[in-house]
Design a protein around this motif. Structure first.
Motif, PDB file in Angstrom:
ATOM      1  N   SER A 273     -19.265 -23.146  17.100  1.00 10.64           N
ATOM      2  CA  SER A 273     -20.118 -24.046  17.721  1.00 10.64           C
ATOM      3  C   SER A 273     -20.952 -24.908  16.433  1.00 10.64           C
ATOM      4  O   SER A 273     -22.180 -25.130  16.659  1.00 10.64           O
ATOM      5  CB  SER A 273     -20.984 -23.674  18.655  1.00 10.64           C
ATOM      6  OG  SER A 273     -20.398 -23.121  19.807  1.00 10.64           O
ATOM      7  N   ALA A 310     -14.723 -21.712  30.385  1.00 13.10           N
ATOM      8  CA  ALA A 310     -16.116 -21.786  30.276  1.00 13.10           C
ATOM      9  C   ALA A 310     -16.325 -23.137  30.405  1.00 13.10           C
ATOM     10  O   ALA A 310     -17.401 -23.763  30.456  1.00 13.10           O
ATOM     11  CB  ALA A 310     -16.489 -21.379  29.008  1.00 13.10           C
ATOM     12  N   ASP A 311     -15.110 -24.136  30.105  1.00 11.48           N
ATOM     13  CA  ASP A 311     -14.973 -25.762  30.139  1.00 11.48           C
ATOM     14  C   ASP A 311     -13.852 -25.837  30.334  1.00 11.48           C
ATOM     15  O   ASP A 311     -13.316 -26.286  29.321  1.00 11.48           O
ATOM     16  CB  ASP A 311     -15.657 -26.474  28.957  1.00 11.48           C
ATOM     17  CG  ASP A 311     -15.950 -27.689  29.161  1.00 11.48           C
ATOM     18  OD1 ASP A 311     -16.519 -28.390  28.226  1.00 11.48           O
ATOM     19  OD2 ASP A 311     -15.384 -28.219  29.967  1.00 11.48           O
ATOM     20  N   PRO A 348     -19.023 -24.713  25.481  1.00  9.84           N
ATOM     21  CA  PRO A 348     -19.440 -23.167  25.888  1.00  9.84           C
ATOM     22  C   PRO A 348     -18.254 -22.605  25.596  1.00  9.84           C
ATOM     23  O   PRO A 348     -17.096 -23.019  25.786  1.00  9.84           O
ATOM     24  CB  PRO A 348     -19.824 -23.079  27.187  1.00  9.84           C
ATOM     25  CG  PRO A 348     -19.317 -24.485  27.959  1.00  9.84           C
ATOM     26  CD  PRO A 348     -19.300 -25.417  26.964  1.00  9.84           C
ATOM     27  N   LYS A 349     -18.213 -21.209  24.822  1.00 12.26           N
ATOM     28  CA  LYS A 349     -17.145 -20.407  24.443  1.00 12.26           C
ATOM     29  C   LYS A 349     -16.747 -19.231  25.509  1.00 12.26           C
ATOM     30  O   LYS A 349     -17.690 -18.639  25.704  1.00 12.26           O
ATOM     31  CB  LYS A 349     -17.215 -20.155  23.227  1.00 12.26           C
ATOM     32  CG  LYS A 349     -17.551 -21.248  22.033  1.00 12.26           C
ATOM     33  CD  LYS A 349     -16.705 -22.296  22.251  1.00 12.26           C
ATOM     34  CE  LYS A 349     -16.760 -23.253  20.938  1.00 12.26           C
ATOM     35  NZ  LYS A 349     -17.958 -24.052  21.020  1.00 12.26           N
ATOM     36  N   ILE A 431     -21.215 -17.735  31.234  1.00 10.38           N
ATOM     37  CA  ILE A 431     -21.522 -18.938  30.599  1.00 10.38           C
ATOM     38  C   ILE A 431     -20.783 -20.244  30.961  1.00 10.38           C
ATOM     39  O   ILE A 431     -19.691 -19.768  31.498  1.00 10.38           O
ATOM     40  CB  ILE A 431     -21.179 -18.751  28.833  1.00 10.38           C
ATOM     41  CG1 ILE A 431     -21.707 -19.853  28.002  1.00 10.38           C
ATOM     42  CG2 ILE A 431     -19.788 -18.510  28.683  1.00 10.38           C
ATOM     43  CD1 ILE A 431     -21.665 -19.766  26.571  1.00 10.38           C
ATOM     44  N   GLY A 432     -21.217 -21.423  30.858  1.00  6.62           N
ATOM     45  CA  GLY A 432     -20.640 -22.330  31.343  1.00  6.62           C
ATOM     46  C   GLY A 432     -19.861 -22.399  32.754  1.00  6.62           C
ATOM     47  O   GLY A 432     -20.627 -21.874  33.545  1.00  6.62           O
TER      48      GLY A 432
END
Length: 449
Positions: A273, A310-311, A348-349, A431-432
């Motif tokens: 990131s 996450a995305d 987000p990962k 996350i995400g």
């Protein structure tokens, strides 16, 4: 007498022509690259060799051989060959060509091949003016374009032509053309003592990026502006090559460690990131002449491997950028590379999509179990009494619970083989978008932690 003067003028013009123009192949055997369309036995090659060419559109990036291929056709056809450039020619010029073609056909029974370079520059009215003459075979059209003809040319003209897509030349093909120019005594520099350093050759080829004309122009500039040494040798060093092609070399070898190290740094910067670092390593690759499609492919992989659910939009962004790049090309295509890079670097990962490798490893090690009876395909094919008998025979094992018949569209039901314990391969991260997935799975009582 005028013919003699005309011939002398043509010879002088040919000698003074740019190197790239002088070195254009005159036959298909001299032509380099595009084996998928002009290789031995291919349709276009057969049509050219038999002088039976019909209207075609040559679509490809600059320096890929469109004009060169038209030049080969001009040397090989018994038909009259004439050229228009769509940048400067208009409908009046086209009418003159058509009038001459009709006269030539009527008086000498000789047909005309019309090469229109940059044909995408003609507007719809100009293209429509060409259409009837292609349709009635007054002229056989060869159109050359760097733009997607399915967007830049009118449909009726496309339907009467066959489109051939040319690719950028490979590095070894551009290298072959440069070496040919250095050894050709008739059209090239074979009669002069020129030493082209290996790193200078590599730089010219790499920066040209598959554009043979760009590489030729750079070589010509380097030769013509370099003074010979005391022994009469013109030496082209890396410094001279850099000046000639107006781009400084960077340490980057597509087949060596620097290539893989740079790609690794690019991937790890996005994974970590850090958008600035990701842009830096991508800029190095672009500057060094890396194929943008390679960069896009690496980003597609990262979008699923390191971002995943996450995305979920990440893969869509990269694929859209890749499609946009195919439509636009460079240099404006750099924007699409940048947008995809920045999106991935700031997303987000999650590496949870890698759960598939655990599943594959399990199948490879343990084999596969039986599909539970109620999940088998045939349960959906039974109707009425047949379905009742099947369920009576199989008992609970024959009853499939349709999730949409239950509140929330979910019902507790086993989907794995009966002899297999739930492995918990997929573990959504907090996350995400995966946070929502994690919460939903927990509510359903299927939290895989």
């Amino acid at each position: 007498m005028s013919d003699l003067f005309d011939y002398a003028r043509e010879q002088r013009a040919e000698r003074n022509a740019p190197l790239a123009m002088r070195m254009r192949p005159r036959t298909l055997d001299e032509f380099v690259g595009q084996d998928d369309i002009v290789g031995r036995g291919r349709l276009l090659r057969r049509a050219i060799e038999a002088d039976r060419l019909t209207s075609i559109i040559l679509w490809g990036p600059p320096g890929s051989g469109k004009t060169t291929l038209a030049n080969v056709i001009a040397h090989g056809t018994q038909r009259h060959f004439t050229t228009l450039n769509a940048v400067t020619a208009g409908i009046k010029d086209l009418r003159d060509v058509v009038d001459q073609a009709r006269e030539r056909l009527g008086m000498y029974n000789q047909r005309t091949v019309l090469f229109v370079d940059e044909i995408h520059r003609w507007n719809r009215a100009q293209q429509d003016a060409l259409l009837p003459h292609v349709e009635n075979n007054t002229v056989v059209l060869i159109g050359a374009t760097t733009e997607n003809p399915f967007f830049s040319l009118v449909g009726p003209l496309l339907s009467r032509s066959r489109v051939f897509r040319l690719s950028a030349l490979a590095d070894d093909q551009v290298k072959l053309l440069l070496r040919r120019a250095l050894t050709d005594t008739e059209r090239g520099y074979g009669s002069r003592d020129i030493l082209l350093d290996d790193d200078a050759l590599e730089h010219l080829v790499r920066v040209a990026g598959g554009d043979a004309r760009s590489a030729m122009n750079a070589l010509e500039l380097a030769v013509e502006t370099t003074e010979p040494d005391s022994g009469g040798v013109i030496r082209i060093t890396l410094d001279v090559a850099q000046e000639s092609i107006q781009k400084r070399a960077v340490l980057y070898d597509r087949g060596g460690d620097e290539h893989y190290d740079t790609v690794s740094a690019f991937i790890k910067s996005m994974r970590g990131s850090d958008p600035d670092a990701a842009l830096y390593w991508m800029a190095k690759m672009i500057h060094a002449g890396e194929d943008p499609r390679f960069i896009l492919r690496r980003m597609m992989i990262l979008a699923s491997e390191d971002i995943g659910l996450a995305d979920p939009a990440a893969i869509t962004v990269v694929v859209s950028a890749a499609q946009a790049f195919e439509w636009v090309g460079m240099p404006e295509g750099t924007y699409f590379l940048s947008e995809a890079c920045l999106y991935l670097a700031t997303a987000p990962k999650s590496n949870s999509a890698g759960a598939v490798w655990q599943a594959l490893a399990h199948v490879e090690q343990h084999g596969t179990g039986d599909v539970p009876p109620y999940l088998r395909d045939k349960t959906d094919t039974f109707r009425g009494a047949a379905q009742t008998r099947y369920r009576e025979t199989m008992g609970d094992m024959g009853t499939y619970k349709y999730p949409h018949d239950f509140p929330g569209g979910w019902v507790a039901q086993r989907y794995l083989p009966f002899d297999m314990e739930p492995p918990g391969w997929y573990a959504p991260k907090d996350i995400g978008y995966e946070r929502q997935i994690r919460e939903r799975m927990a509510r359903l009582g299927r939290d895989n932690e």
